[in-house]
Write an enzyme that holds these catalytic residues in place. Structure first.
Site, PDB file in Angstrom:
ATOM      1  N   ASN A  23       0.811  -1.217   0.000  1.00  0.00           N
ATOM      2  CA  ASN A  23       0.000   0.000   0.000  1.00  0.00           C
ATOM      3  C   ASN A  23       0.842   1.264   0.000  1.00  0.00           C
ATOM      4  O   ASN A  23       0.594   2.192  -0.768  1.00  0.00           O
ATOM      5  CB  ASN A  23      -0.930  -0.025   1.224  1.00  0.00           C
ATOM      6  CG  ASN A  23      -1.798   1.215   1.337  1.00  0.00           C
ATOM      7  OD1 ASN A  23      -1.333   2.266   1.767  1.00  0.00           O
ATOM      8  ND2 ASN A  23      -3.053   1.097   0.949  1.00  0.00           N
ATOM      9  N   LYS A  57       0.054   8.747   1.791  1.00  0.00           N
ATOM     10  CA  LYS A  57      -1.356   8.411   1.943  1.00  0.00           C
ATOM     11  C   LYS A  57      -2.054   9.606   2.595  1.00  0.00           C
ATOM     12  O   LYS A  57      -2.199   9.701   3.815  1.00  0.00           O
ATOM     13  CB  LYS A  57      -1.523   7.155   2.796  1.00  0.00           C
ATOM     14  CG  LYS A  57      -0.757   5.942   2.286  1.00  0.00           C
ATOM     15  CD  LYS A  57      -1.099   5.594   0.855  1.00  0.00           C
ATOM     16  CE  LYS A  57      -2.512   5.118   0.685  1.00  0.00           C
ATOM     17  NZ  LYS A  57      -2.800   4.664  -0.697  1.00  0.00           N
ATOM     18  N   ASP A 250      -3.543  -0.040   6.039  1.00  0.00           N
ATOM     19  CA  ASP A 250      -4.442  -0.967   5.340  1.00  0.00           C
ATOM     20  C   ASP A 250      -4.033  -2.430   5.451  1.00  0.00           C
ATOM     21  O   ASP A 250      -4.239  -3.211   4.506  1.00  0.00           O
ATOM     22  CB  ASP A 250      -4.559  -0.574   3.858  1.00  0.00           C
ATOM     23  CG  ASP A 250      -5.485   0.621   3.655  1.00  0.00           C
ATOM     24  OD1 ASP A 250      -6.069   1.085   4.644  1.00  0.00           O
ATOM     25  OD2 ASP A 250      -5.618   1.088   2.511  1.00  0.00           O
TER      26      ASP A 250
END
Length: 289
Positions: A23, A57, A250
């Site tokens: 991720n 992110k 995640d």
């Protein structure tokens, strides 16, 4: 590789292409190690790979969540992956000013689902000349992606693809409607399914000490992936980790690296026997013996 050549290669991929990786960039060592494993597995299977990881992110549920190394350091690491393993790169942008520097490294620029209708971002990404992968917003009908893809084309870039990543189903859940995979073809471009984020449970996990984070249904990743390749998607997007229980971001929806080859073999077998990429012609004339 020239963007148009890569785009055409991905469109022609049989049975599908793969966008995969952890991720977020956790460290240079971890990213290089993951890229090596993914390249080895996909080369063995003959599956086209585009390596994915994020440098920032920016849309985390909590301000305390790990975000990554940032754009400058993150792009340096992704460029090392690209050179070391000779594989194309996909990463996401959140602001228009990121598009130009990201386009100097990434082969595919990804538009996050929350931003799939942001015209200025779509246009800035399109003007890099790189392939644009637009994730469908969790709040959007599949028809919205026709307009989003058209914004990229009107900016002078025909190398665009659209990606299903689930639809909000109540407050803390997503559902994948397989009909979207057919309807999104009306955008006249490759269709991808994100089989990992589609199984998020947004803000569905309470944290010790207060606050919330996203949960997920990792055990259903094979279910969504099998459905997608049977329907006949062009690509699979999958976040993969070698230690998902300790992934900083995640973790509940990252697929374990140890099971990647096994799952891909099954998906390739399903895709090869399915006729999902060919629309069935329905004859409604009266039947007669």
């Amino acid at each position: 590789m020239d963007s148009t050549l890569l785009f055409n290669n991905l469109k022609a991929a049989e049975p599908f292409f793969l966008l995969a990786g952890p991720n977020v960039i956790e460290s240079e060592e971890h990213i290089l190690r993951m890229a090596n494993h993914l390249k080895t597995i996909t080369s063995k299977l003959g599956l086209p790979l585009v390596f994915k990881s994020s440098f920032d992110k920016a849309n985390r549920t909590s301000s305390k969540s790990f975000r990554g190394p940032g754009m400058s350091e993150g792009l340096k690491i992704l460029e090392k992956v690209k050179i070391a393993y000779d594989i194309p790169i996909v990463t996401d942008v959140h602001e228009t000013i990121q598009c130009e520097p990201v386009g100097r490294v990434a082969d595919i620029i990804q538009i996050p689902a929350f931003l799939c209708r942001q015209t200025d971002l779509l246009v800035a990404a399109a003007k890099t000349g790189k392939i644009i992968n637009i994730k469908k917003g969790q709040f959007c009908a599949p028809s919205v992606m026709i307009n989003s893809a058209e914004k990229v084309r009107l900016a002078g870039n025909s190398n665009v693809m659209v990606c299903e990543r689930g639809t909000m189903f109540g407050y803390n859940d997503l559902i994948v409607d397989p009909r979207n995979l057919e309807w999104m073809r009306e955008a006249n471009c490759p269709v991808v399914t994100d089989v990992t984020h589609s199984l998020q449970q947004p803000a569905g996990r309470k944290l010790d000490g207060g606050g919330v984070a996203s949960g997920g249904l990792r055990e259903l990743i094979p279910c969504i992936a099998r459905t997608s390749v049977a329907v006949g998607v062009d690509g699979i997007f999958m976040e993969v980790h070698d230690d998902p229980l300790n992934a900083p971001v995640d973790g509940p929806t990252q697929w374990p690296l140890r099971h990647l080859e096994e799952l891909l073999e099954e998906l390739m077998a399903i895709a090869r026997v399915s006729k999902g990429k060919r629309r069935m012609e329905i004859d409604l004339t009266p039947f007669s013996d």
